[in-house]
Design an enzyme around this catalytic site. Structure first.
Site, PDB file in Angstrom:
ATOM      1  N   GLU A  52       0.877  -1.172   0.000  1.00  0.00           N
ATOM      2  CA  GLU A  52       0.000   0.000   0.000  1.00  0.00           C
ATOM      3  C   GLU A  52       0.909   1.215   0.000  1.00  0.00           C
ATOM      4  O   GLU A  52       1.665   1.431   0.954  1.00  0.00           O
ATOM      5  CB  GLU A  52      -0.939   0.043   1.211  1.00  0.00           C
ATOM      6  CG  GLU A  52      -1.900   1.226   1.094  1.00  0.00           C
ATOM      7  CD  GLU A  52      -2.654   1.578   2.377  1.00  0.00           C
ATOM      8  OE1 GLU A  52      -3.473   2.509   2.318  1.00  0.00           O
ATOM      9  OE2 GLU A  52      -2.398   0.956   3.426  1.00  0.00           O
ATOM     10  N   ASP A  77       5.091   4.815   3.658  1.00  0.00           N
ATOM     11  CA  ASP A  77       4.799   6.239   3.783  1.00  0.00           C
ATOM     12  C   ASP A  77       6.049   6.917   4.326  1.00  0.00           C
ATOM     13  O   ASP A  77       6.827   6.296   5.044  1.00  0.00           O
ATOM     14  CB  ASP A  77       3.613   6.472   4.735  1.00  0.00           C
ATOM     15  CG  ASP A  77       2.860   7.760   4.411  1.00  0.00           C
ATOM     16  OD1 ASP A  77       3.456   8.846   4.570  1.00  0.00           O
ATOM     17  OD2 ASP A  77       1.686   7.690   3.989  1.00  0.00           O
ATOM     18  N   ASP A 126      -2.805  12.188  -2.550  1.00  0.00           N
ATOM     19  CA  ASP A 126      -2.962  13.609  -2.868  1.00  0.00           C
ATOM     20  C   ASP A 126      -3.058  13.712  -4.386  1.00  0.00           C
ATOM     21  O   ASP A 126      -2.148  13.296  -5.096  1.00  0.00           O
ATOM     22  CB  ASP A 126      -1.737  14.379  -2.356  1.00  0.00           C
ATOM     23  CG  ASP A 126      -1.881  15.890  -2.530  1.00  0.00           C
ATOM     24  OD1 ASP A 126      -2.611  16.323  -3.456  1.00  0.00           O
ATOM     25  OD2 ASP A 126      -1.251  16.634  -1.768  1.00  0.00           O
ATOM     26  N   LYS A 130      -2.671  20.849  -9.374  1.00  0.00           N
ATOM     27  CA  LYS A 130      -1.980  21.869 -10.186  1.00  0.00           C
ATOM     28  C   LYS A 130      -1.056  21.222 -11.213  1.00  0.00           C
ATOM     29  O   LYS A 130      -0.360  20.248 -10.902  1.00  0.00           O
ATOM     30  CB  LYS A 130      -1.182  22.810  -9.283  1.00  0.00           C
ATOM     31  CG  LYS A 130      -2.071  23.725  -8.452  1.00  0.00           C
ATOM     32  CD  LYS A 130      -1.253  24.680  -7.628  1.00  0.00           C
ATOM     33  CE  LYS A 130      -2.167  25.573  -6.809  1.00  0.00           C
ATOM     34  NZ  LYS A 130      -1.410  26.407  -5.857  1.00  0.00           N
ATOM     35  N   ASP A 162     -11.149   9.591  -3.560  1.00  0.00           N
ATOM     36  CA  ASP A 162     -12.353  10.426  -3.512  1.00  0.00           C
ATOM     37  C   ASP A 162     -12.237  11.580  -4.508  1.00  0.00           C
ATOM     38  O   ASP A 162     -13.121  12.417  -4.594  1.00  0.00           O
ATOM     39  CB  ASP A 162     -12.534  11.002  -2.106  1.00  0.00           C
ATOM     40  CG  ASP A 162     -11.386  11.929  -1.726  1.00  0.00           C
ATOM     41  OD1 ASP A 162     -10.217  11.476  -1.786  1.00  0.00           O
ATOM     42  OD2 ASP A 162     -11.644  13.099  -1.399  1.00  0.00           O
TER      43      ASP A 162
END
Length: 224
Positions: A52, A77, A126, A130, A162
């Site tokens: 993950e 992470d 994220d 931009k 999402d």
């Protein structure tokens, strides 16, 4: 989160046997000792290996590990104070088939060998909306090449988000580059036929999104 709390978590991570924090130098300048050896050296089995990427608190990795005891899971992470929660839960609940690595996603090829990984999950990344942030999107062409290098020939990717933007961007890129889209859904909780592992596991933030009636999207694909 206060700095004292963060330091406490960093210290605790150092004592966890399921947490690995290699330095950038150790990965880039030398052959990482666990690269190619995750099954034999850490998990002590030959079960499928699932990653993950950008695992946050590690909720998804831990939930998948509980659901699929015959697979090995690794959450990755750069923020160790976040995945401290997942690592601690795994230790407290004696879940042996999940581990966590503190490193940057762009270094995955230094952590895993060619054909070492069976499946990759990217959950709520994220979207880097931009244009100048395109290079940081976790499903851009450069990242897909990195994933392909560590995935087995029939390895599968999963993107759950999402962000309609991230979903659309990824779908467009996959079709444009000729990758194989196995399944795509714009709203997994509203449409029938959604894979069970996609709807049965929810992160804290995901449950918040659902309360706001925000659509959760999902793509399952193979990199060609």
């Amino acid at each position: 989160m206060g700095s004292k709390n963060k330091l406490k978590r960093f210290k605790e991570n150092e004592t966890f046997k399921n947490v690995f924090e290699p330095t950038r130098e150790a990965l880039v300048d030398a052959e990482y000792e666990l690269k190619g050896n995750w099954r034999s050296s850490f998990f002590k089995n030959n079960n499928p290996l699932v990653l993950e990427l950008g695992c946050g608190k590690g909720e998804y990795s831990v939930a998948l590990a509980k659901k699929y005891p015959n697979k090995n899971f690794i959450g990755i992470d750069i923020k160790g104070a976040r995945f401290w929660r997942g690592a601690k839960t795994a230790i407290e609940e004696k879940i042996p088939n999940v581990a966590f690595i503190r490193t940057q996603i762009e270094l995955v090829e230094h952590v895993f060998a060619e054909n070492e990984v069976d499946e990759i999950w990217i959950t709520f990344p994220d979207p880097q909306i931009k244009y100048k942030r395109t290079k940081h999107r976790m499903t851009n062409s450069t990242f897909l090449k990195r994933y392909k290098n560590i995935l087995k020939a029939d390895g599968v990717m999963n993107l759950k988000t999402d962000s309609e933007f991230m979903h659309g961007y990824t779908l467009g890129l996959l079709h444009g580059e000729g990758h194989e889209v196995l399944y795509a859904n714009h709203n997994v909780y509203k449409q029938e036929g959604s894979p069970e592992e996609v709807t049965s596991i929810q992160t804290f933030y995901e449950s918040q999104y659902l309360k706001e009636d925000k659509a959760i999207t999902y793509i399952r694909f193979k990199i060609k």
